[in-house]
Design an enzyme around this catalytic site. Structure first.
Site, short mmCIF file in Angstrom:
data_model
loop_
_atom_site.label_atom_id
_atom_site.label_comp_id
_atom_site.label_asym_id
_atom_site.label_seq_id
_atom_site.Cartn_x
_atom_site.Cartn_y
_atom_site.Cartn_z
N CYS A 134 43.95 31.87 34.78
CA CYS A 134 42.86 32.48 35.55
C CYS A 134 41.55 31.90 35.03
O CYS A 134 41.54 30.82 34.42
CB CYS A 134 42.89 34.01 35.48
SG CYS A 134 42.66 34.70 33.82
N ARG A 169 43.43 38.71 34.47
CA ARG A 169 44.58 38.48 35.34
C ARG A 169 45.72 37.72 34.67
O ARG A 169 46.89 38.15 34.76
CB ARG A 169 44.13 37.72 36.60
CG ARG A 169 43.27 38.55 37.51
CD ARG A 169 42.59 37.69 38.56
NE ARG A 169 41.62 36.79 37.94
CZ ARG A 169 40.92 35.86 38.58
NH1 ARG A 169 41.12 35.69 39.88
NH2 ARG A 169 40.05 35.11 37.94
N ASP A 177 39.84 38.85 41.48
CA ASP A 177 39.28 38.99 40.14
C ASP A 177 38.85 40.44 39.92
O ASP A 177 37.97 40.94 40.62
CB ASP A 177 38.08 38.04 40.03
CG ASP A 177 37.49 38.02 38.63
OD1 ASP A 177 37.87 38.87 37.80
OD2 ASP A 177 36.64 37.15 38.39
P1 4NP Z 1 39.98 36.76 34.50
O1 4NP Z 1 38.68 37.65 34.74
O2 4NP Z 1 39.68 35.38 35.03
O3 4NP Z 1 41.03 37.45 35.31
O4 4NP Z 1 40.26 36.79 33.02
C1 4NP Z 1 37.41 37.27 34.35
C2 4NP Z 1 37.03 37.39 33.04
C3 4NP Z 1 35.75 37.05 32.67
C4 4NP Z 1 34.85 36.60 33.63
C5 4NP Z 1 35.24 36.47 34.94
C6 4NP Z 1 36.53 36.81 35.30
N1 4NP Z 1 33.53 36.28 33.24
O5 4NP Z 1 32.71 35.96 34.12
O6 4NP Z 1 33.20 36.34 32.06
#
Ligand code: 4NP
Length: 156
Positions: A10, A16, A125
Site C-alpha cells: 500500500c 491496508r 485508503d
Molecule cells: P496505508 O495508509 O497506505 O494503507 O498504510 C496510509 C498511511 C499513511 C498515509 C496515507 C495512507 N500518509 O499519508 O501518511
C-alpha cells in the site's frame, strides 16, 4: 513448485497492507499452506513504525496481534524475491510498476482482482477515515485473502 512468496503493498505500510498480510497469514495457516508473506509501502514516511493503532485494533478484533509488524518501503529487489505482489489501489500499481526492474518475476496486480465481481476495484485508503473505514478495509482484505488461499490450493 517453489514456496509461494506473497507481498502486499500500500502507500504507507501502516494500514491496508499490514491488514492484508495479517488476514492472509491467518487464512493460509488455517489452510495449512506453506507460504512466505510480507508487506511494504511505496512511500517512506512511516518506515520502522508499527501499524496505525486503528489497524492494530482491527486485527486484534479478529484475533491477530500485528503490533510487532514494522513498516518498510517497497524496493526493486522485491520483484525478484516475491512470486506474487498485490497492491491496494491504482496509485500503488503505478508506483510499483515504476520501480519494477525490467523482466521482473513478479508483476504487481490489484488485490481485489482476486475477488470475483471486484476486479479493477481499489481497497480504499482508511487513513483519514474512522474505525468503520478500517472495518471495510478488513472485509476487503479478508475476502481477498480467502480467494488467494483457494487459488494457491488449486494452482499456485
Ligand atoms: P496505508 O495508509 O497506505 O494503507 O498504510 C496510509 C498511511 C499513511 C498515509 C496515507 C495512507 N500518509 O499519508 O501518511
Amino acid at each position: 513448485m517453489p514456496c509461494p512468496a506473497i507481498l502486499f503493498v500500500c502507500l504507507g505500510n501502516i494500514c491496508r497492507s499490514p491488514l492484508a498480510e495479517a488476514a492472509f497469514r491467518q487464512a493460509a495457516e488455517a489452510a495449512g499452506l506453506v507460504v512466505k508473506v510480507d508487506s511494504a509501502g511505496t512511500g517512506d514516511w512511516h518506515v520502522g513504525k508499527a501499524p496505525d493503532r486503528r489497524a492494530q485494533a482491527t486485527a486484534l478484533a479478529a484475533g491477530i496481534d500485528i503490533s510487532g509488524y514494522r513498516a518498510r518501503q517497497l524496493e526493486p529487489d522485491d520483484f525478484g524475491w516475491f512470486t506474487h505482489i498485490f497492491v491496494m489501489d491504482h496509485e500503488n500499481l503505478a508506483d510499483a510498476r515504476a520501480i519494477a526492474p525490467a523482466g521482473a518475476r513478479a508483476q504487481p496486480v490489484l488485490l481485489l482482482d482476486l475477488v470475483p465481481g471486484r476486479e479493477g476495484e481499489a481497497v480504499a485508503d482508511p487513513y483519514y477515515g474512522g474505525q468503520d473505514q478500517f472495518a471495510a478495509t478488513w472485509a476487503d482484505v479478508s475476502a481477498a485473502a480467502h480467494a488467494l488461499v483457494t487459488r494457491l490450493q488449486s494452482h499456485g
